[in-house]
Scaffold this motif. Sequence first.
Motif, PDB file in Angstrom:
ATOM      1  N   THR A  57       0.838  -1.197   0.000  1.00 47.59           N
ATOM      2  CA  THR A  57       0.000   0.000   0.000  1.00 47.59           C
ATOM      3  C   THR A  57       0.874   1.249   0.000  1.00 47.59           C
ATOM      4  OG1 THR A  57      -1.697   1.188   1.234  1.00 47.59           O
ATOM      5  CG2 THR A  57      -0.251  -0.219   2.540  1.00 47.59           C
ATOM      6  N   GLN A  58       0.488   2.207  -0.825  1.00 45.60           N
ATOM      7  CA  GLN A  58       1.212   3.500  -0.820  1.00 45.60           C
ATOM      8  C   GLN A  58       0.215   4.614  -0.506  1.00 45.60           C
ATOM      9  OE1 GLN A  58       3.980   4.063  -4.096  1.00 45.60           O
ATOM     10  NE2 GLN A  58       4.784   2.005  -3.847  1.00 45.60           N
ATOM     11  N   CYS A  59      -0.478   5.158  -1.515  1.00 45.77           N
ATOM     12  CA  CYS A  59      -1.467   6.202  -1.176  1.00 45.77           C
ATOM     13  C   CYS A  59      -2.624   5.588  -0.402  1.00 45.77           C
ATOM     14  CB  CYS A  59      -1.977   6.904  -2.432  1.00 45.77           C
ATOM     15  SG  CYS A  59      -3.289   6.016  -3.293  1.00 45.77           S
ATOM     16  N   GLY A  60      -2.866   4.286  -0.594  1.00 47.88           N
ATOM     17  CA  GLY A  60      -3.862   3.585   0.199  1.00 47.88           C
ATOM     18  C   GLY A  60      -5.266   3.590  -0.382  1.00 47.88           C
ATOM     19  N   PHE A  61      -5.471   4.294  -1.482  1.00 42.92           N
ATOM     20  CA  PHE A  61      -6.836   4.420  -1.994  1.00 42.92           C
ATOM     21  C   PHE A  61      -7.391   3.075  -2.457  1.00 42.92           C
ATOM     22  CE2 PHE A  61     -10.300   5.705  -4.732  1.00 42.92           C
ATOM     23  CZ  PHE A  61     -10.898   6.682  -3.952  1.00 42.92           C
ATOM     24  N   CYS A  62      -6.538   2.284  -3.083  1.00 43.04           N
ATOM     25  CA  CYS A  62      -7.005   0.990  -3.606  1.00 43.04           C
ATOM     26  C   CYS A  62      -7.005  -0.087  -2.527  1.00 43.04           C
ATOM     27  CB  CYS A  62      -6.088   0.534  -4.746  1.00 43.04           C
ATOM     28  SG  CYS A  62      -4.429   0.095  -4.166  1.00 43.04           S
ATOM     29  N   CYS A  99      -4.395  -0.704  -8.985  1.00 38.09           N
ATOM     30  CA  CYS A  99      -3.580   0.162  -8.126  1.00 38.09           C
ATOM     31  C   CYS A  99      -2.758   1.083  -9.016  1.00 38.09           C
ATOM     32  CB  CYS A  99      -2.653  -0.677  -7.246  1.00 38.09           C
ATOM     33  SG  CYS A  99      -1.503   0.335  -6.308  1.00 38.09           S
ATOM     34  N   ARG A 100      -2.776   2.372  -8.710  1.00 44.14           N
ATOM     35  CA  ARG A 100      -2.033   3.312  -9.539  1.00 44.14           C
ATOM     36  C   ARG A 100      -0.645   3.616  -8.977  1.00 44.14           C
ATOM     37  NH1 ARG A 100      -5.219   5.732 -13.457  1.00 44.14           N
ATOM     38  NH2 ARG A 100      -3.204   6.190 -14.368  1.00 44.14           N
ATOM     39  N   CYS A 101      -0.338   3.082  -7.778  1.00 43.34           N
ATOM     40  CA  CYS A 101       0.920   3.492  -7.135  1.00 43.34           C
ATOM     41  C   CYS A 101       1.989   2.399  -7.101  1.00 43.34           C
ATOM     42  CB  CYS A 101       0.682   3.904  -5.690  1.00 43.34           C
ATOM     43  SG  CYS A 101      -0.494   5.228  -5.479  1.00 43.34           S
ATOM     44  N   THR A 102       1.604   1.204  -6.683  1.00 41.16           N
ATOM     45  CA  THR A 102       2.642   0.259  -6.239  1.00 41.16           C
ATOM     46  C   THR A 102       3.413  -0.438  -7.351  1.00 41.16           C
ATOM     47  OG1 THR A 102       1.073  -1.565  -6.210  1.00 41.16           O
ATOM     48  CG2 THR A 102       1.324  -0.351  -4.161  1.00 41.16           C
TER      49      THR A 102
HETATM   50  S1  FES Z   1      -1.633   2.409  -3.280  1.00 36.53           S
HETATM   51 FE1  FES Z   1      -2.278   4.148  -4.386  1.00 36.53          FE
HETATM   52  S2  FES Z   1      -3.708   3.351  -5.791  1.00 36.53           S
HETATM   53 FE2  FES Z   1      -2.864   1.628  -4.883  1.00 36.53          FE
END
Ligand code: FES
Length: 469
Positions: A102-107, A139-142
């Motif tokens: 998890t990074q931004c955590g949205f997903c 997920c857009r971050c990981t």
């Molecule tokens: S952790 Fe940011 S969208 Fe998955």
Amino acid sequence: MTTFILNARTVHTDAHGGTTLLDVIRYHEHLPGTKIGCREGDCGACTVLVGEVKDGRVEYRSMTSCLLALANVHGKHIVSVEGLNMDMLSPVQAAMVDESGTQCGFCTPGFVVSLSGCCLTHDKVTYGDAIRAIDGNICRCTGYKSIERAAGIIAEKLSDKDGMNPLAWSVEKGFLPSYFNGIKERLHGIQAKRTSNERPSNGSIIVSGGTDLYVQKHDTMHHSEVSTVFNDETLKGIRIEGDQCLIGGGSVVSDMLASKDLLDHFPNLEKHLLLVSSTPIRNMGTLAGNFVNASPIGDLTVFFLALDSTISLKGKSERDLKLRDLYKGYKQLDKTPDEIVTSVRFKLPGKNTRFNFEKVSKRTHLDIASVNSAARFEMDGDMIREAHVSAGGVAPVPTYLANTCAFLAGKSLDHETVRQAIEVLNAEIAPISDARGTAEYKRLLLRQLFFAHFLELFPERFTLKELVA
Ligand code: FES
Ligand SMILES: Cc1cc2nc3c(=O)[nH]c(=O)nc-3n(C[C@H](O)[C@H](O)[C@H](O)COP(=O)(O)OP(=O)(O)OC[C@H]3O[C@@H](n4cnc5c(N)ncnc54)[C@H](O)[C@@H]3O)c2cc1C
Ligand code: FES
């Protein structure tokens, strides 16, 4: 009044039945862990687990709450990400943290809910199963690698799961909170099922899984009059009757994937159906919904057209109709608004039957087809005794290629027959240029898919080199 269990709490609500579960969870029940991403079933941020009593036990499936009508959850157990919390992190939550999943955590809530669903299946969980459980989560971050590692750890921890009683096992091992143990008895207390006599009232929108309706009519569904058929048990089930297979119109794609009878008769069923949407959408999208939505590229429609299927309709009276005769023009059907598609039936493949489904889309998974096609051949030695070929994306409706089928019947199985059939096929399609490609491109695609049927079904007889010669 809709009654369901949300995590550990029973909810009675008089909210409109067409409201999405997502809005009820977030805005009525004030549980903001379930996220709003696309509201189109694509991102998985809003994923919940939906449990219902089947064959004496509670079966859970993941679903996207943004497309789920409140009316569809009556009598069910809904698990949002908050409902998974305990004093300590569950092994699923811990794996996501430990592997930096998890990074931004949205997903993250969506991933955690989908992966927690693996605890509740009756089969052993492999790494592949865990990855498949999150095929509807974006997920857009990981970059996914960390999430894949977490999925691997979870699969390992679930390797000795008690398949007979996964729920009690999951509670005992700290995967799920203890309130899960009492859910079955509580669900029994809530009347869930519609009876088959209850039919949609005049003018109301028939809702099944909602995976087309809530994407197409997002703004109006939550205040339109809706009649749900999603919980109607008379529309479900897969039965073999002699040489016929009968599937309830309310069956979802995942029901087909879980059917041993179908898997026995269609060895490539899993390969074919995993090209359709994602796990949560396959858990919601019904056969009837696919047929009646009448998308020119509906995968299930193309699949069942090539099986030369017959559908049963129930309105003021009951009647049968060849699936191919349902389509009269773009989104025009031989069906009155109050008629329900109750079932689809087809002749089971025999030992001389060959069946194949092909789909080309911009990406392999979770994408609609640019062009799709299915073919069923009844063989008599080297002769094609009967052919049923369908295609999507090459006409305003999903198309049964009647002329091509008639041409192939009685012909010998060779390169020349296939090359001549392409001429006939080209004369009976009318693709248009749109976002998925030009008309010429779609013609080319269908030609390749037609070749692919023969290459896949008769690899000993055909080579691509000779087909295109
Ligand atoms: S952790 Fe940011 S969208 Fe998955
Ligand atoms: C993210 C996403 C991915 C998708 N990917 C694919 C894909 O890869 N391939 C594909 O083919 N489709 C795909 N779809 C479309 C959709 O999931 C399917 O068409 C599904 O089968 C629709 O079924 P439903 O029960 O959700 O229909 P609903 O949305 O409930 O209804 C669709 C239409 O059918 C009518 N209807 C529903 N049930 C009945 C019934 N029993 N009798 C009469 N009328 C009825 C409704 O009134 C409505 O007009 C996707 C959708 C989403 C959101
Ligand atoms: S909000 Fe994206 S799938 Fe529901």
